[in-house]
Design a protein around this motif. Structure first.
Motif, PDB file in Angstrom:
ATOM      1  N   LEU A 156      36.656  36.548 -13.748  1.00 27.65           N
ATOM      2  CA  LEU A 156      36.700  35.105 -13.506  1.00 27.65           C
ATOM      3  C   LEU A 156      37.989  34.493 -14.032  1.00 27.65           C
ATOM      4  N   GLN A 157      38.431  34.951 -15.200  1.00 21.50           N
ATOM      5  CA  GLN A 157      39.600  34.372 -15.843  1.00 21.50           C
ATOM      6  C   GLN A 157      40.902  34.688 -15.115  1.00 21.50           C
ATOM      7  N   VAL A 158      40.956  35.830 -14.419  1.00 29.72           N
ATOM      8  CA  VAL A 158      42.212  36.230 -13.793  1.00 29.72           C
ATOM      9  C   VAL A 158      42.244  35.999 -12.289  1.00 29.72           C
ATOM     10  N   ALA A 159      41.127  35.557 -11.706  1.00 32.30           N
ATOM     11  CA  ALA A 159      41.065  35.365 -10.250  1.00 32.30           C
ATOM     12  C   ALA A 159      42.086  34.336  -9.789  1.00 32.30           C
ATOM     13  N   SER A 160      42.737  34.629  -8.656  1.00 33.00           N
ATOM     14  CA  SER A 160      43.679  33.663  -8.086  1.00 33.00           C
ATOM     15  C   SER A 160      42.896  32.514  -7.463  1.00 33.00           C
ATOM     16  N   LYS A 161      43.592  31.388  -7.228  1.00 36.92           N
ATOM     17  CA  LYS A 161      42.886  30.185  -6.773  1.00 36.92           C
ATOM     18  C   LYS A 161      42.284  30.322  -5.373  1.00 36.92           C
ATOM     19  N   ASP A 162      42.787  31.308  -4.582  1.00 40.37           N
ATOM     20  CA  ASP A 162      42.263  31.459  -3.221  1.00 40.37           C
ATOM     21  C   ASP A 162      41.103  32.452  -3.122  1.00 40.37           C
ATOM     22  N   VAL A 163      40.700  33.024  -4.272  1.00 43.33           N
ATOM     23  CA  VAL A 163      39.572  33.950  -4.263  1.00 43.33           C
ATOM     24  C   VAL A 163      38.274  33.167  -4.097  1.00 43.33           C
ATOM     25  N   ALA A 164      37.402  33.664  -3.220  1.00 43.09           N
ATOM     26  CA  ALA A 164      36.181  32.920  -2.887  1.00 43.09           C
ATOM     27  C   ALA A 164      35.169  32.894  -4.021  1.00 43.09           C
ATOM     28  N   GLU A 165      35.169  33.937  -4.853  1.00 41.46           N
ATOM     29  CA  GLU A 165      34.159  34.025  -5.906  1.00 41.46           C
ATOM     30  C   GLU A 165      34.499  33.053  -7.027  1.00 41.46           C
ATOM     31  N   ARG A 166      33.722  31.998  -7.176  1.00 41.56           N
ATOM     32  CA  ARG A 166      34.064  30.949  -8.134  1.00 41.56           C
ATOM     33  C   ARG A 166      33.074  30.853  -9.282  1.00 41.56           C
ATOM     34  N   ASN A 167      32.090  31.718  -9.332  1.00 43.73           N
ATOM     35  CA  ASN A 167      31.160  31.674 -10.459  1.00 43.73           C
ATOM     36  C   ASN A 167      30.736  33.086 -10.836  1.00 43.73           C
TER      37      ASN A 167
ATOM     38  N   ASN B 261      53.873  44.468 -13.963  1.00 43.94           N
ATOM     39  CA  ASN B 261      55.227  44.512 -14.516  1.00 43.94           C
ATOM     40  C   ASN B 261      56.183  43.552 -13.819  1.00 43.94           C
ATOM     41  N   GLU B 262      55.856  43.184 -12.584  1.00 46.58           N
ATOM     42  CA  GLU B 262      56.731  42.283 -11.843  1.00 46.58           C
ATOM     43  C   GLU B 262      56.513  40.819 -12.228  1.00 46.58           C
ATOM     44  N   LYS B 263      55.454  40.544 -12.981  1.00 51.02           N
ATOM     45  CA  LYS B 263      55.140  39.163 -13.372  1.00 51.02           C
ATOM     46  C   LYS B 263      55.234  39.032 -14.886  1.00 51.02           C
ATOM     47  N   ARG B 264      56.406  38.669 -15.365  1.00 48.09           N
ATOM     48  CA  ARG B 264      56.612  38.622 -16.808  1.00 48.09           C
ATOM     49  C   ARG B 264      56.616  37.171 -17.294  1.00 48.09           C
ATOM     50  N   HIS B 265      55.503  36.499 -17.097  1.00 48.14           N
ATOM     51  CA  HIS B 265      55.392  35.111 -17.527  1.00 48.14           C
ATOM     52  C   HIS B 265      55.041  35.035 -19.005  1.00 48.14           C
ATOM     53  N   GLY B 266      55.413  33.921 -19.616  1.00 48.39           N
ATOM     54  CA  GLY B 266      55.017  33.669 -20.990  1.00 48.39           C
ATOM     55  C   GLY B 266      53.777  32.799 -21.023  1.00 48.39           C
ATOM     56  N   ALA B 267      53.279  32.531 -22.230  1.00 47.13           N
ATOM     57  CA  ALA B 267      52.056  31.746 -22.385  1.00 47.13           C
ATOM     58  C   ALA B 267      52.207  30.344 -21.804  1.00 47.13           C
ATOM     59  N   VAL B 268      53.373  29.734 -22.017  1.00 46.74           N
ATOM     60  CA  VAL B 268      53.589  28.361 -21.527  1.00 46.74           C
ATOM     61  C   VAL B 268      53.519  28.318 -20.005  1.00 46.74           C
ATOM     62  N   GLN B 269      54.119  29.310 -19.349  1.00 47.61           N
ATOM     63  CA  GLN B 269      54.086  29.351 -17.890  1.00 47.61           C
ATOM     64  C   GLN B 269      52.666  29.567 -17.356  1.00 47.61           C
ATOM     65  N   VAL B 270      51.906  30.383 -18.055  1.00 50.47           N
ATOM     66  CA  VAL B 270      50.517  30.619 -17.658  1.00 50.47           C
ATOM     67  C   VAL B 270      49.719  29.319 -17.744  1.00 50.47           C
ATOM     68  N   VAL B 271      49.905  28.587 -18.829  1.00 56.95           N
ATOM     69  CA  VAL B 271      49.194  27.309 -19.009  1.00 56.95           C
ATOM     70  C   VAL B 271      49.582  26.322 -17.909  1.00 56.95           C
ATOM     71  N   LYS B 272      50.886  26.212 -17.638  1.00 53.68           N
ATOM     72  CA  LYS B 272      51.363  25.282 -16.607  1.00 53.68           C
ATOM     73  C   LYS B 272      50.779  25.635 -15.247  1.00 53.68           C
ATOM     74  N   SER B 273      50.734  26.933 -14.943  1.00 51.54           N
ATOM     75  CA  SER B 273      50.205  27.378 -13.653  1.00 51.54           C
ATOM     76  C   SER B 273      48.716  27.066 -13.523  1.00 51.54           C
ATOM     77  N   LEU B 274      47.958  27.315 -14.586  1.00 50.34           N
ATOM     78  CA  LEU B 274      46.517  27.036 -14.564  1.00 50.34           C
ATOM     79  C   LEU B 274      46.248  25.545 -14.374  1.00 50.34           C
ATOM     80  N   ILE B 275      46.961  24.717 -15.129  1.00 53.32           N
ATOM     81  CA  ILE B 275      46.750  23.267 -15.048  1.00 53.32           C
ATOM     82  C   ILE B 275      47.175  22.730 -13.687  1.00 53.32           C
ATOM     83  N   LYS B 276      48.279  23.281 -13.147  1.00 53.04           N
ATOM     84  CA  LYS B 276      48.758  22.846 -11.835  1.00 53.04           C
ATOM     85  C   LYS B 276      47.743  23.173 -10.740  1.00 53.04           C
ATOM     86  N   ASP B 277      47.171  24.380 -10.817  1.00 53.63           N
ATOM     87  CA  ASP B 277      46.245  24.814  -9.773  1.00 53.63           C
ATOM     88  C   ASP B 277      44.844  24.222  -9.905  1.00 53.63           C
TER      89      ASP B 277
END
Length: 320
Positions: free
Chosen positions: A51-62, A265-281
Motif C-alpha cells: 500500500l505504501q509504495v503503490a503508484s497513484k494509478d494502481v487500482a488497489e486503494r485499500n 537504482n534508477e530512482k535515487r530520490h531523497g526523503a524531501v523529494q519523496v515527501v513532495k511527490s506524495l503530497i503533490k499526488d
C-alpha cells in the motif's frame, strides 16, 4: 515513602526483572516463540508495504483489495514474500533488542527514581528510554533485513524489480551501491523505529500502571498477587493501547522510509523529494498510506508480542 515503596513492591508482583531470568532459556525459547508470532502477523506487513509504495494509478486503494490481488496472483506464498530473510535476521536482532531493553530499563528506573515521579510517569520515562536505546542498538541488523525483505515484498508490483530470493537482492544492491545500499533509509529507520519503540514502551509501561491503579491493585484495600489471567489481560490491553499510539505518531515516517528502501537504482530520490511527490499526488493523507494495516499490525503485534514476551519471562524466571 512507605506508600510509594508498597506500590513498587506490589507492581513487582506483576513484573519480572532481567536479573531474575534464566538467560539461556530466555533466548532459546524466545526465538521459537517470536518466530511463531511473526508467522501469524507477517502477511499484514506485506499488505502494508505494498500500500505504501503503490503508484497513484494502481487500482488497489485499500488493504483488502491488495490482499485479494496477492492471493489471486501468487496464492498464500505471496503473503510471505521475504519471510525467510526476516526470520534469519530477526533472531540476532531480537537478542540485541531484548538484552538492551531489559538492561537499560533497570538502569533507567534507577535514574528517574530521585525525581519522585508518579508510578505512571516513572514507568513511561524509564520504559520509553529503554525502548528507544534498544531500538538504536538493533538497527545495524534490522535495516539491511528491512531493505531486502521489502524489496521482495513488492517485487513485480506497481513496476518494481523482480528478484530470485534474498541473496539475489543482496548481490544486486551491493553491486550497484556497495554495502551502503543495504543501509538505504538508515537515518529514517532510526527516526522511525527509535521514536516508535520509545512511544510503544512508554505507552505500555504507563498504561499498565494506569490500569492496575484503576483496578485498585497496589492500594491498601487490594494488595494481593493478581491471577495470571488478570495479569495477561492488563498486559494485553496495554499492548493494544501502545500499538495504537505508536502507529498514529510514526506512520508518516514509516511510509517515507519504505518508499526510499524499495526504490530501484534508477530512482535515487531523497526523503524531501519523496515527501513532495506524495503530497503533490495525494495531499497530506498520502503520508498515512497503509495506516490501517500498520495500526492493526502494531496493535495486534503489540498484544501478541507482549503476551508472548511476558509469558516467556514467567517461563524463564529463576525459581527462588
Amino acid at each position: 515513602m512507605n506508600s510509594a515503596s508498597g506500590r513498587a513492591q506490589s507492581f513487582g508482583q506483576t513484573e519480572i526483572n532481567w536479573d531474575k531470568l534464566d538467560k539461556t532459556k530466555f533466548y532459546v525459547v524466545g526465538a521459537g516463540l517470536f518466530t511463531g508470532v511473526t508467522v501469524a502477523l507477517y502477511p499484514v506487513s506485506v499488505v502494508k508495504t505494498r500500500l505504501q509504495v503503490a503508484s497513484k494509478d494502481v487500482a488497489e486503494r485499500n488493504a483488502f483489495s491488495v490482499a485479494r490481488g496477492i492471493l489471486r496472483n501468487d496464492g498464500i506464498p505471496g503473503l510471505y514474500r521475504g519471510f525467510g530473510t526476516v526470520i534469519t535476521g530477526a533472531i540476532p536482532a531480537r537478542i540485541i533488542f531484548l538484552t538492551a531493553l531489559e538492561t537499560t530499563k533497570v538502569a533507567a528506573f534507577k535514574v528517574v527514581e530521585p525525581f519522585h515521579l508518579s508510578e505512571t510517569s516513572q514507568a513511561a520515562v524509564a520504559n520509553g528510554i529503554a525502548g528507544m536505546l534498544a531500538s538504536l542498538s538493533a538497527q545495524a541488523v534490522f535495516v539491511p533485513v528491512d531493505v531486502v525483505s521489502q524489496k521482495l515484498m513488492v517485487q513485480g508490483y506497481s513496476g518494481y524489480t523482480t528478484y530470485n530470493g534474498g541473496l539475489d537482492v543482496i548481490r544486486k544492491v551491493v553491486k550497484s551501491d556497495g554495502i551502503r545500499g543495504l543501509y538505504r533509509g538508515f537515518g529514517l529507520s532510526v527516526m522511525t523505529y527509535s521514536p516508535s519503540s520509545a512511544v510503544w514502551w512508554a505507552s505500555y509501561g504507563s498504561s499498565q500502571r494506569l490500569f492496575w491503579g484503576l483496578l485498585g491493585h497496589g492500594t491498601e484495600h487490594e494488595d494481593y498477587t493478581p491471577s495470571q489471567w488478570k495479569i495477561a489481560s492488563v498486559q494485553g490491553v496495554g499492548g493494544v493501547a501502545a500499538g495504537a499510539t505508536a502507529s498514529l505518531i510514526t506512520t508518516p515516517l514509516d511510509t517515507i522510509k519504505t518508499r526510499l528502501q524499495v526504490m530501484g537504482n534508477e530512482k535515487r530520490h531523497g526523503a524531501v523529494q519523496v515527501v513532495k511527490s506524495l503530497i503533490k499526488d495525494e495531499g497530506w493523507q498520502g503520508l498515512y498510506r497503509g495506516l490501517g494495516p500498520r495500526f492493526f499490525s502494531m496493535s495486534a503485534w503489540g498484544t501478541s508480542m507482549i503476551l508472548a514476551y511476558e509469558y516467556l519471562k514467567r517461563l524463564c524466571a529463576i525459581k527462588e
